[in-house]
Design an enzyme around this catalytic site. Structure first.
Site, PDB file in Angstrom:
ATOM      1  N   GLU A 156     -87.223 -99.491  11.299  1.00  0.00           N
ATOM      2  CA  GLU A 156     -87.566-100.854  10.881  1.00  0.00           C
ATOM      3  C   GLU A 156     -89.004-101.044  10.406  1.00  0.00           C
ATOM      4  O   GLU A 156     -89.769-101.795  11.024  1.00  0.00           O
ATOM      5  CB  GLU A 156     -87.315-101.824  12.039  1.00  0.00           C
ATOM      6  CG  GLU A 156     -85.898-101.851  12.525  1.00  0.00           C
ATOM      7  CD  GLU A 156     -85.626-103.049  13.451  1.00  0.00           C
ATOM      8  OE1 GLU A 156     -86.580-103.742  13.824  1.00  0.00           O
ATOM      9  OE2 GLU A 156     -84.464-103.278  13.779  1.00  0.00           O
ATOM     10  N   GLU A 366     -78.422 -99.868  15.416  1.00  0.00           N
ATOM     11  CA  GLU A 366     -78.659-100.768  16.558  1.00  0.00           C
ATOM     12  C   GLU A 366     -77.819-102.013  16.392  1.00  0.00           C
ATOM     13  O   GLU A 366     -77.714-102.542  15.274  1.00  0.00           O
ATOM     14  CB  GLU A 366     -80.123-101.252  16.634  1.00  0.00           C
ATOM     15  CG  GLU A 366     -81.100-100.265  17.166  1.00  0.00           C
ATOM     16  CD  GLU A 366     -82.523-100.821  17.205  1.00  0.00           C
ATOM     17  OE1 GLU A 366     -82.716-102.038  17.400  1.00  0.00           O
ATOM     18  OE2 GLU A 366     -83.442 -99.996  17.027  1.00  0.00           O
TER      19      GLU A 366
HETATM   20  C1  BGP Z   1     -85.147-104.015  16.941  1.00  0.00           C
HETATM   21  C2  BGP Z   1     -86.016-102.882  17.423  1.00  0.00           C
HETATM   22  C3  BGP Z   1     -85.832-102.493  18.839  1.00  0.00           C
HETATM   23  C4  BGP Z   1     -85.427-103.604  19.786  1.00  0.00           C
HETATM   24  C5  BGP Z   1     -84.470-104.606  19.183  1.00  0.00           C
HETATM   25  C6  BGP Z   1     -84.307-105.881  19.961  1.00  0.00           C
HETATM   26  O1  BGP Z   1     -85.828-104.758  15.978  1.00  0.00           O
HETATM   27  O2  BGP Z   1     -85.797-101.726  16.642  1.00  0.00           O
HETATM   28  O3  BGP Z   1     -86.960-101.777  19.251  1.00  0.00           O
HETATM   29  O4  BGP Z   1     -86.443-104.118  20.499  1.00  0.00           O
HETATM   30  O5  BGP Z   1     -84.848-104.968  17.878  1.00  0.00           O
HETATM   31  O6  BGP Z   1     -85.391-106.737  19.724  1.00  0.00           O
HETATM   32  P1  BGP Z   1     -86.183-107.449  20.863  1.00  0.00           P
HETATM   33  O7  BGP Z   1     -86.503-106.382  21.852  1.00  0.00           O
HETATM   34  O8  BGP Z   1     -87.398-108.030  20.245  1.00  0.00           O
HETATM   35  O9  BGP Z   1     -85.271-108.482  21.399  1.00  0.00           O
END
Ligand code: BGP
Length: 485
Positions: A156, A366
């Site tokens: 990302e 993810e």
């Molecule tokens: C994505 C990232 C992760 C993770 C996820 C959830 O953007 O790659 O590292 O954190 O989001 O986001 P958050 O933890 O801010 O809720």
């Protein structure tokens, strides 16, 4: 045909802990969180000491792949490129453990934790960070290239750069459009150069990039909305997807940046050749929610994101002056306490958009839902089961409709440190008791996901609630009209 991969994902800073053990040096996150006295990832889920248990749980949970990232600060400890043998040995053990358990390792080279010694030199605003990154890649391909078949250059870049340089809620915590453009560009250049290196080193696996995918929807089908959707698509998606997959930046994006006052003199003449010749083998898409766009009306840029959960529910607001506005308050839509809309149909349409525009192999790298959970009791996370079911259903439908999706990764393998949201925002299939030596306890969703993996998706119930709302970029590409809001 290779087998569809069913896995889960984590990132080094979010799960490893052991922040100063065995020669690891601080990353920019360690320094930023310590200096600002914010909740940190010093211990996180203590994966550094629990990795065997975690990989065993993946195996027992039917998973066939694990996506994790390398902590740059653990393996290379200064700007001269000094290798830390103990850091290398740790990832060697993790990879071996995966292979012993028939888990395909999927390695992300950079998931946001830039070493502080590089940040001090200017970090991603500095062209020389591209060289430092390539040095890291060389070491990793050399040490692990024979064992790891799936590599992502970056996790990302869009989310990382915009949060750190535009919104300013992540380190290095600035709000500067010029710096945003420059850091973005260098990361994409580093992506292309890493791919070039991977091929030069005659590696035999696949290399791609992971993108924070926000499929764009508009509030109506007026020409103003369509223009705002295009600008938002460039802002959120195309500056990563186009150079990574097609080897070129969108022309109208560059024009818009110039007209917004950005100086693009950091682009060098020979770069365009490097972009053109070195594109990805696959694209990784992280999907949490779609993006709903209205035309920009008035006022200054506003960038507020909710990192505080229920106490700030509904506070998210994004207006990018002269570009677009993003809506977070649709009637009838369902939002989490962190203002993330739950909309599985966006994944179905989003995958088809990428498929129809780029025709490339896709991994959903993810997908998951962050909630408050009480780990003192067995976790009956039916909401997560429903969320995952409906999103996997969207993927299976997109596959039926022709998309080449090759794997799915639940975010996250176990509860972990959720950046500025701390550890109370939980995503894991396995609960971690952060107050009790990080002990592990699988949730109901873990057992449910095992059935999904074991049955290769047959366990998934068809989601009957899906409905497209708003006009999607997909419908624009196809010239169809969706139901308007
Ligand atoms: C994505 C990232 C992760 C993770 C996820 C959830 O953007 O790659 O590292 O954190 O989001 O986001 P958050 O933890 O801010 O809720």
């Amino acid at each position: 045909m290779t087998k569809f991969l069913w896995g889960s994902a984590t990132a080094s800073y979010q799960c490893e802990g052991a922040w100063n053990e065995d020669g690891r040096v601080p990353s920019l996150w360690d320094v930023y969180l310590h200096e600002n006295q914010l909740e940190d990832g010093d211990v996180a889920s203590d994966f550094y000491h629990h990795y065997k248990e975690d990989i065993r749980l993946m195996k027992e949970g039917g998973q066939t792949s694990y996506r994790f990232s390398i902590s740059w600060s653990r393996v290379i400890t200064d700007k001269f490129g000094t290798i830390n043998p103990k850091g290398i040995a740790f990832y060697q053990r993790v990879i071996e453990e995966c292979l012993k358990n028939d888990i395909e390792p999927f390695v992300t080279i950079f998931h946001w934790d830039l070493p502080d010694y590089l940040e001090k030199e200017g970090g991603w605003l500095n062209r020389s960070t591209v060289d430092a990154y390539l040095n890291l890649c060389r070491v990793l391909f050399d040490k692990f290239g024979d064992k790891v078949r799936l590599w992502a250059t970056f996790n990302e870049p869009r989310y990382y750069v915009f949060s750190g340089y535009f919104i300013g809620n992540y380190p290095p915590a600035v709000h500067d459009a010029q710096k945003t453009a420059q850091a973005s560009y260098y990361m994409m250049l580093a992506n292309a150069k890493a791919i070039q290196l991977y091929r030069k080193m005659k590696q035999t696996g696949e290399i791609g990039i992971v993108h924070s995918y926000g499929p764009i929807y508009g509030v109506d089908d007026s020409s103003e909305t369509k223009q705002a959707m295009r600008d938002a698509d460039n802002y959120y998606n195309n500056w990563v997807l186009d150079p990574a997959i097609l080897g070129i930046f969108p022309k109208d994006l560059l024009e818009k940046l110039i007209s917004s006052g950005i100086d693009l003199s950091f682009i060098q003449e020979n770069d365009s050749q490097i972009f053109k010749e070195n594109t990805v083998d696959f694209i990784g898409l992280n999907y949490y929610a779609r993006v709903i766009i209205a035309p920009y009306k008035e006022g200054e840029t506003v960038l507020s994101v909710n990192n505080s959960g229920k106490s700030a529910k509904g506070s998210s607001k994004i207006v990018v002056k002269d570009w677009f506005e993003q809506l977070f308050d649709l009637p009838d839509a369902e939002y989490t306490d962190w203002d993330v809309e739950i909309f599985p149909q966006g994944l179905y349409e989003g995958i088809l958009m990428v498929h129809e525009k780029y025709n490339i192999p896709i991994y959903i790298t993810e997908n998951g839902v962050g909630v408050y959970e009480d780990v003192d009791h067995p976790i009956e996370d039916n909401y997560r089961i429903e969320f995952l079911n409906d999103h996997i259903d969207a993927i299976l439908r997109s596959k039926k409709d022709g998309a080449d999706v090759r794997g799915y990764y639940v975010w996250s393998t176990m509860d972990l440190y959720s950046w500025k949201n701390g550890t109370e925002k939980r995503y894991g299939l396995v609960a971690v008791d952060f107050n009790n030596q990080c002990s592990r306890k699988p949730k109901k969703s873990y057992y449910w996901y095992k059935k999904v993996c074991d049955s290769n998706g047959k366990e998934i119930q068809q989601n009957r609630k899906y409905k497209s709302k708003g006009i999607s970029t997909l419908s624009l590409i196809r010239g169809e009209k969706d139901e308007l809001l």
